[in-house]
Design a protein around this motif. Structure first.
Motif, PDB file in Angstrom:
ATOM      1  N   LEU A   1      24.166  -1.250 -51.668  1.00  0.00           N
ATOM      2  CA  LEU A   1      22.927  -0.822 -52.297  1.00  0.00           C
ATOM      3  C   LEU A   1      21.844  -1.873 -52.118  1.00  0.00           C
ATOM      4  O   LEU A   1      22.039  -3.057 -52.423  1.00  0.00           O
ATOM      5  N   ILE A   2      20.686  -1.437 -51.639  1.00  0.00           N
ATOM      6  CA  ILE A   2      19.503  -2.273 -51.497  1.00  0.00           C
ATOM      7  C   ILE A   2      18.505  -1.827 -52.561  1.00  0.00           C
ATOM      8  O   ILE A   2      18.248  -0.633 -52.717  1.00  0.00           O
ATOM      9  N   VAL A   3      17.946  -2.780 -53.290  1.00  0.00           N
ATOM     10  CA  VAL A   3      16.988  -2.456 -54.350  1.00  0.00           C
ATOM     11  C   VAL A   3      15.724  -3.266 -54.139  1.00  0.00           C
ATOM     12  O   VAL A   3      15.779  -4.496 -53.986  1.00  0.00           O
ATOM     13  N   ALA A   4      14.584  -2.584 -54.144  1.00  0.00           N
ATOM     14  CA  ALA A   4      13.281  -3.240 -54.008  1.00  0.00           C
ATOM     15  C   ALA A   4      12.575  -3.215 -55.350  1.00  0.00           C
ATOM     16  O   ALA A   4      12.314  -2.146 -55.897  1.00  0.00           O
ATOM     17  N   GLY A   5      12.271  -4.392 -55.871  1.00  0.00           N
ATOM     18  CA  GLY A   5      11.573  -4.511 -57.141  1.00  0.00           C
ATOM     19  C   GLY A   5      12.373  -5.303 -58.151  1.00  0.00           C
ATOM     20  O   GLY A   5      13.553  -5.023 -58.371  1.00  0.00           O
ATOM     21  N   GLY A   6      11.746  -6.326 -58.742  1.00  0.00           N
ATOM     22  CA  GLY A   6      12.463  -7.183 -59.680  1.00  0.00           C
ATOM     23  C   GLY A   6      12.905  -6.466 -60.939  1.00  0.00           C
ATOM     24  O   GLY A   6      14.070  -6.570 -61.347  1.00  0.00           O
ATOM     25  N   GLU A   7      12.002  -5.735 -61.585  1.00  0.00           N
ATOM     26  CA  GLU A   7      12.371  -5.031 -62.809  1.00  0.00           C
ATOM     27  C   GLU A   7      13.380  -3.919 -62.513  1.00  0.00           C
ATOM     28  O   GLU A   7      14.313  -3.681 -63.287  1.00  0.00           O
ATOM     29  N   THR A   8      13.194  -3.239 -61.382  1.00  0.00           N
ATOM     30  CA  THR A   8      14.144  -2.200 -60.981  1.00  0.00           C
ATOM     31  C   THR A   8      15.532  -2.793 -60.753  1.00  0.00           C
ATOM     32  O   THR A   8      16.542  -2.236 -61.202  1.00  0.00           O
ATOM     33  N   SER A   9      15.581  -3.932 -60.071  1.00  0.00           N
ATOM     34  CA  SER A   9      16.868  -4.588 -59.819  1.00  0.00           C
ATOM     35  C   SER A   9      17.569  -4.937 -61.119  1.00  0.00           C
ATOM     36  O   SER A   9      18.784  -4.721 -61.269  1.00  0.00           O
ATOM     37  N   GLY A  10      16.809  -5.472 -62.071  1.00  0.00           N
ATOM     38  CA  GLY A  10      17.409  -5.841 -63.339  1.00  0.00           C
ATOM     39  C   GLY A  10      18.000  -4.654 -64.073  1.00  0.00           C
ATOM     40  O   GLY A  10      19.124  -4.716 -64.590  1.00  0.00           O
ATOM     41  N   ALA A  11      17.254  -3.551 -64.099  1.00  0.00           N
ATOM     42  CA  ALA A  11      17.742  -2.359 -64.788  1.00  0.00           C
ATOM     43  C   ALA A  11      18.996  -1.808 -64.130  1.00  0.00           C
ATOM     44  O   ALA A  11      19.950  -1.385 -64.806  1.00  0.00           O
ATOM     45  N   ILE A  12      19.030  -1.833 -62.810  1.00  0.00           N
ATOM     46  CA  ILE A  12      20.175  -1.279 -62.084  1.00  0.00           C
ATOM     47  C   ILE A  12      21.408  -2.154 -62.245  1.00  0.00           C
ATOM     48  O   ILE A  12      22.521  -1.657 -62.513  1.00  0.00           O
ATOM     49  N   VAL A  13      21.261  -3.453 -62.102  1.00  0.00           N
ATOM     50  CA  VAL A  13      22.408  -4.353 -62.242  1.00  0.00           C
ATOM     51  C   VAL A  13      22.995  -4.251 -63.648  1.00  0.00           C
ATOM     52  O   VAL A  13      24.216  -4.224 -63.830  1.00  0.00           O
ATOM     53  N   ASP A  14      22.135  -4.173 -64.639  1.00  0.00           N
ATOM     54  CA  ASP A  14      22.632  -4.027 -66.007  1.00  0.00           C
ATOM     55  C   ASP A  14      23.395  -2.711 -66.182  1.00  0.00           C
ATOM     56  O   ASP A  14      24.469  -2.674 -66.797  1.00  0.00           O
TER      57      ASP A  14
END
Length: 424
Positions: free
Chosen positions: A352-365
């Motif tokens: 999984l590739i995620v673009a965006g800091g806030e998006t990355s945080g929400a997804i990892v959590d």
């Protein structure tokens, strides 16, 4: 665990950026999501980057998280604690850079903390206390328009002073040019004047190396990944860094989720039009949290190759959404994208590739990932990551402005998968 360096990061993509820098410069590093739970099996490491989402939370929450992480790391031998911030210094007059820096300093017995967001490799420099993006002061650059914390003042001494209880000083360019001893002397003099922190000038890598040497003699520092470079070199000495681990590609398809609205990410999406199937997520579904149609679309295509699902939009479109639905629109979209990521994982996605800091945080959590091993660099500031638990999966977590137009194909290739030529 034989920790030499503890780093506390205020967001997840910034943590990956720093972990990448430390690893490239000779330190065995892991990135954890919050303070590691008892029983989490970490490999033998020199440095840990404890990642939080505390850049824009109330200052008291950021301070509590940072102090708890510092206690955990120093109890395991870390002699220096670095507070990792963004190289754009984005924050408000309430914090959180100043309050966290002062709390860590007080915990260490009181000192004047060196503060430096410079990273010349990525075009961020500090001169006479002013932050530059390339040749332009921050407040005149496109990066001034941060979606959460717009930055309208390039004078970091002034910015930091507004969010600090103690006076803030400057270690100017002429002192930095004279090396680590002069930087240390300037910090000691500032402490004698009652200053709790000093912004440190840096416009070239040699300044970061001198700053790293000076900072390592103190228990606390604050800065971006450039400071991490200096600290890593000071710790590693002349030791050659080990080669990045070669992570075998896990079974299962690959996907990209883009939540950033930066010009760089918008360009990266445009660059793969016609090569990767793209689903442009509509605002109504995102705000309702209903990702069923997007997941059905992805489910029909994943066996044929990677897919890209994007909520990214122009700054004007984002402003219109905030005007219509309120300031919490960003959090609602991030929650929807996290739901989307969980649905993709249920459909077998293991890359999984995620673009965006806030998006990355929400997804990892949402995915419940406690820690990452650090792999090869995909682009400056973006390493390949492998989750330690609950199962090995590959990730690339990208800050919105990072990477060139070919970032998505490069990240897919690093994960052992190529885009589908000629996809509609």
């Amino acid at each position: 665990m034989s920790l030499r360096l503890a780093c506390i990061a205020d967001d997840y993509t910034g943590a990956s950026d720093l972990a990448n820098t430390l690893s490239r410069n000779g330190l065995r590093t892991v990135q954890t999501i919050g303070i590691p739970a008892d029983g989490l099996a970490l490999p033998e490491i020199d440095a840990i980057v404890v990642a939080f989402k505390i850049r824009s939370v109330p200052a008291r929450e950021a301070v509590a998280a940072a102090l708890a992480a510092a206690e955990y790391c120093t109890a395991r031998g870390a002699g220096h604690v670095m507070y990792k911030i963004c190289s754009t210094f984005d924050s408000t007059d309430a914090g959180n850079i100043g309050p966290v820096t002062e709390a860590l300093a007080a915990r260490a017995g009181g000192l004047c903390v060196p503060v430096c967001p410079a990273f010349p490799e990525t075009g961020r420099t500090v001169y006479q206390g002013h932050l530059f993006v390339g040749a332009v002061p921050l407040a005149e650059s496109p990066l001034k328009d941060h979606p959460l914390n717009p930055m309208r003042d390039s004078n970091l001494v002034r910015v930091l002073a507004r969010q600090s209880a103690r006076p803030v000083g400057l270690v100017p360019f002429d002192a930095v040019e004279r090396g680590a001893a002069a930087i240390g002397a300037a910090l000691d003099a500032a402490l004698g004047e009652g200053r709790g922190a000093c912004v440190v000038d840096a416009i070239a890598e040699r300044h970061l190396l001198a700053l790293g040497e000076a900072a390592l003699r103190r228990p606390v520092s604050t800065g971006a990944s450039g400071l991490g470079l200096g600290l890593a070199r000071a710790i590693a000495g002349g030791a050659a860094p080990a080669a990045a681990p070669d992570f075998p590609a896990p079974e299962g398809p690959a996907a990209i989720i883009a939540g950033s609205c930066s010009a760089a990410t918008l360009g990266q999406i445009a660059a793969v039009e016609g090569r990767i199937p793209i689903c442009h997520l509509d605002a109504d579904s995102l705000l309702a949290g209903d990702m069923s149609a997007a997941l059905d679309w992805a489910g029909e295509l994943l066996d044929s190759g990677p897919v890209l699902l994007a909520s990214s939009a122009t700054p004007e479109a984002v402003a219109a959404l905030k005007s219509a639905h309120g300031a919490e629109v960003g959090a609602r979209i991030e929650a929807a994208l996290a739901t989307l990521a969980a649905g993709l994982a249920d459909r077998g996605v293991r890359r999984l590739i995620v673009a965006g800091g806030e998006t990355s945080g929400a997804i990892v959590d949402r995915l419940g990932i406690p820690a990452f091993e650090i792999g090869a660099e995909i682009a400056p500031g973006v390493p390949l990551l492998r989750s330690i638990e609950p199962e090995p999966r590959l990730f690339a977590l990208k800050s919105g402005n990072f990477g060139g137009p070919d970032f998505f194909p490069r990240a897919l290739a690093a994960m052992g998968v190529a885009p589908t030529p000629g996809a509609d």
